[in-house]
Write an enzyme that holds these catalytic residues in place. Sequence first.
Site, short mmCIF file in Angstrom:
data_model
loop_
_atom_site.label_atom_id
_atom_site.label_comp_id
_atom_site.label_asym_id
_atom_site.label_seq_id
_atom_site.Cartn_x
_atom_site.Cartn_y
_atom_site.Cartn_z
N ASN A 132 -11.41 8.19 17.09
CA ASN A 132 -11.90 8.28 15.72
C ASN A 132 -13.41 8.06 15.62
O ASN A 132 -14.07 8.70 14.82
CB ASN A 132 -11.18 7.27 14.83
CG ASN A 132 -9.75 7.69 14.52
OD1 ASN A 132 -9.42 8.87 14.54
ND2 ASN A 132 -8.90 6.72 14.25
N GLY A 155 0.86 -1.19 0.00
CA GLY A 155 0.00 0.00 0.00
C GLY A 155 0.88 1.23 0.00
O GLY A 155 1.61 1.46 0.96
N ALA A 198 -0.23 7.70 1.60
CA ALA A 198 0.62 8.62 2.35
C ALA A 198 1.50 7.86 3.34
O ALA A 198 2.74 8.02 3.37
CB ALA A 198 -0.23 9.64 3.08
N GLY A 204 2.26 4.57 3.64
CA GLY A 204 3.17 3.62 3.01
C GLY A 204 4.37 4.32 2.38
O GLY A 204 5.51 3.84 2.46
N ASN A 226 -14.71 11.33 13.87
CA ASN A 226 -14.61 11.31 12.41
C ASN A 226 -15.95 11.40 11.69
O ASN A 226 -16.12 12.27 10.84
CB ASN A 226 -13.83 10.08 11.94
CG ASN A 226 -12.36 10.20 12.27
OD1 ASN A 226 -11.98 10.96 13.16
ND2 ASN A 226 -11.52 9.45 11.57
N LYS A 266 -7.29 5.07 20.11
CA LYS A 266 -7.45 5.79 18.84
C LYS A 266 -8.80 5.47 18.20
O LYS A 266 -9.41 6.31 17.54
CB LYS A 266 -6.30 5.43 17.88
CG LYS A 266 -6.20 6.38 16.72
CD LYS A 266 -5.05 6.07 15.77
CE LYS A 266 -5.13 6.99 14.57
NZ LYS A 266 -4.38 6.47 13.44
#
Lengths: 313, 313
Positions: free
Chosen positions: A192, A7, A10, A12, A196, A188
Site C-alpha cells: 500500500n 464500523g 464496506a 463491516g 496508494n 500489505k
Amino acid sequence: MKFAVFGLGALGTVFATLLKEKGHTVYGITKRETQHLLQNLPFKVSGIWGEHRAVLDKVTSSLMDINEDIDYIILTVKSYDTKTAVRQIKPYIKGNTKVLLAQNGYGNYEIVSQEIGKDRTLLSRVIFGAKLLELGHAEVTVIADDVVIGQPEGKIPKEDIQTLVDVLNQAHIPTRYSTDVYKILWDKILYNCALNPLGALLECTYGQLASCEKTREVMDNIIQEIFWVAKEHNIKLNWETVEDYKRYFYETLIPPTSKHYPSMYYDLKSGKKLEIDSLNGAIVRLAHEKGIKVPVNETITNMIKTKEFINSN
Amino acid sequence: MKFAVFGLGALGTVFATLLKEKGHTVYGITKRETQHLLQNLPFKVSGIWGEHRAVLDKVTSSLMDINEDIDYIILTVKSYDTKTAVRQIKPYIKGNTKVLLAQNGYGNYEIVSQEIGKDRTLLSRVIFGAKLLELGHAEVTVIADDVVIGQPEGKIPKEDIQTLVDVLNQAHIPTRYSTDVYKILWDKILYNCALNPLGALLECTYGQLASCEKTREVMDNIIQEIFWVAKEHNIKLNWETVEDYKRYFYETLIPPTSKHYPSMYYDLKSGKKLEIDSLNGAIVRLAHEKGIKVPVNETITNMIKTKEFINSN
C-alpha cells in the site's frame, strides 16, 4: 457466537451480513447520523461470493445499548479513527470479549493492544476488496488471499483463534490462522505504501505505475526506506532482502491488479480523509523515532497532505 | 542591428516584434511546419506593454536562408531543444555573431558556450511572462523585473553588451546589464524548481503551495538540496544561506504571484513536453556527478516524468 461489528462501511457490512446469515448474534455499531437508516434494514452482500442477506440483531451508535457480553468486537473503522473507537469500546470489554482488528496500515495493533491488553487483541490481514453500493449493501469485488488472523505475540491460545477462524470460514469468509500475521500485515503495508499515494497523486493504475521506469525508482525507494525503518525497529518482515520483496511485488502482486486504481485515488477524488498517517506517514513517524531519514516517504506523505489541505480549503 | 530570433513561441514573438518595430533587421527562425504560416504575417504584441506590430524581414526554418552576418541570434527555444538548436546555428556563426540565450533552467549556457565559445555566448534572465494567443501574436501578461544580460565569465566586453542592452530598452523591453547574470539566473532556477513541478502535480497555485505547511516542507527540502549541489559544484548563488533565500522566496517572490499556476501546470494539462530536465532533473544530474543524494528533487522529477509517460502512452 456474539459479535459486534464496529464500523459499517464496506468491510463491516460484509462481516456483519455473512455472520448474521449463519445464525450468530450480530450487533452493528455505526455513526449516530446513520444509525436510524440501518435499523431493521435487510443487509445485503453481493459480488463474487454470491448473494447474501440478513437483518442484524440491532444497529446502534454505542456499545452501551447492548446488554450482553460480546465474544468478538470486529473493528473495521479507518485507521485515523482507531484511537477514538478504542476509547468507546474499552468500558464494554468484560468477560472474554476480544477485539479483532480488520483494518489497514501500521499503528492499529499498537494502539488497541496497549489500551485493552494483548490478550484481548487479535490482528488480521484482510485482502479481499469490497465497496459499499449503498448503506447496508456491500459488493465483494476481488479476493487476493484468505483473511489471516493471529495474535502477533502469542498472547491468545491458538485453539481460541482457530474457533473464530472456523466460524468465519463457515460464514463463507475464507480465513486461516497464522502466527505470522504481523509480518503478513507488513507485506500489505509495503504494497500500500508503494502504490496508494502515487496512484492517487498521479491518477493512474497499479499497472501504469509499474510500467514506468521512473515510477519504479520512486517505489523502489519507498520500499527501501521501509526496510530501513523495519530493521531499526526490529520489525520482522516476510523478506530477507529488499530485492526479494521487490521481485514478489512486481512479479506476483502487481500483475493481477494492474488495472486497479488504489482506493486512495477514489477517496482523494471524493474529498474523503485519507489513511496516509497509517501508511507512509507511519513510516515517517517510525523513522523520526530512530533519527533516520526517509525523504521519499516524507515527500509523498507531504504531497498527499497538501492535496487534503487544498481540498478542504 | 541585425537579429535572428530562433524560436517563435511567446517570448520569441515579443523580441522579434519589438525589435523589428524599432527598425532593426529581424529574421525569424521557426519550425518547418509553421514557416509558411508566419511568412509576411504582421506580428503583434499586446498586453501590459501596449499594442505593437511589425512585419519581419523574413521567416524561415534555417539560418541557411539568410545571406547576411547576424549580430545577435536570440535563442528562445525550450531547454530540451537547445542541443539541436545550437548544432543548427553553429555553421552560420561568423564575424561578430553572438548568441543571446533567453531560456529557462540550468544547462543552456553550458551547452551553447562549449559549442560556440564563451566569447560568443551571452546569458540572460528573462522574468516577464508572455503567452502566445496565436502564431505571430503574443500577449505580455506580467513583468517581475528587468531582463538581465551578461557574460557569466566576463568574456565579452561590457561596452558591447551595454550596446545590446540599450537597443532592447529602446525597443521597450526593460533590460539591464549585470556581471552577476549567472547568480540571478540561479535565483529563477531555485524558484522554478521549488514551485513548478509541485504546482503541476498538485494542480494548485503558488499561493496554495506556500500556504500549506506540508508543502513548505517539501519546497524547503528542494531548496536545501539545490544549495548542497551548488556548493559541491562551486556555483555561486545570490544567497549566503538557505534561510536567506527562503525568506526572499516566501516573503518577496511568492506574494505578488500567489494566484498564478506554473506554466508547467498548463503544459502538463495540454500534454506538452516539460522542461523538468533543466530544472529539478538538472539538480539530480549535478548531484549524481558529485555522488551526493537529492532524494526530494529526484522523487519530484520522477513523478513529473511518470506523468509525461502516462500522457504519451
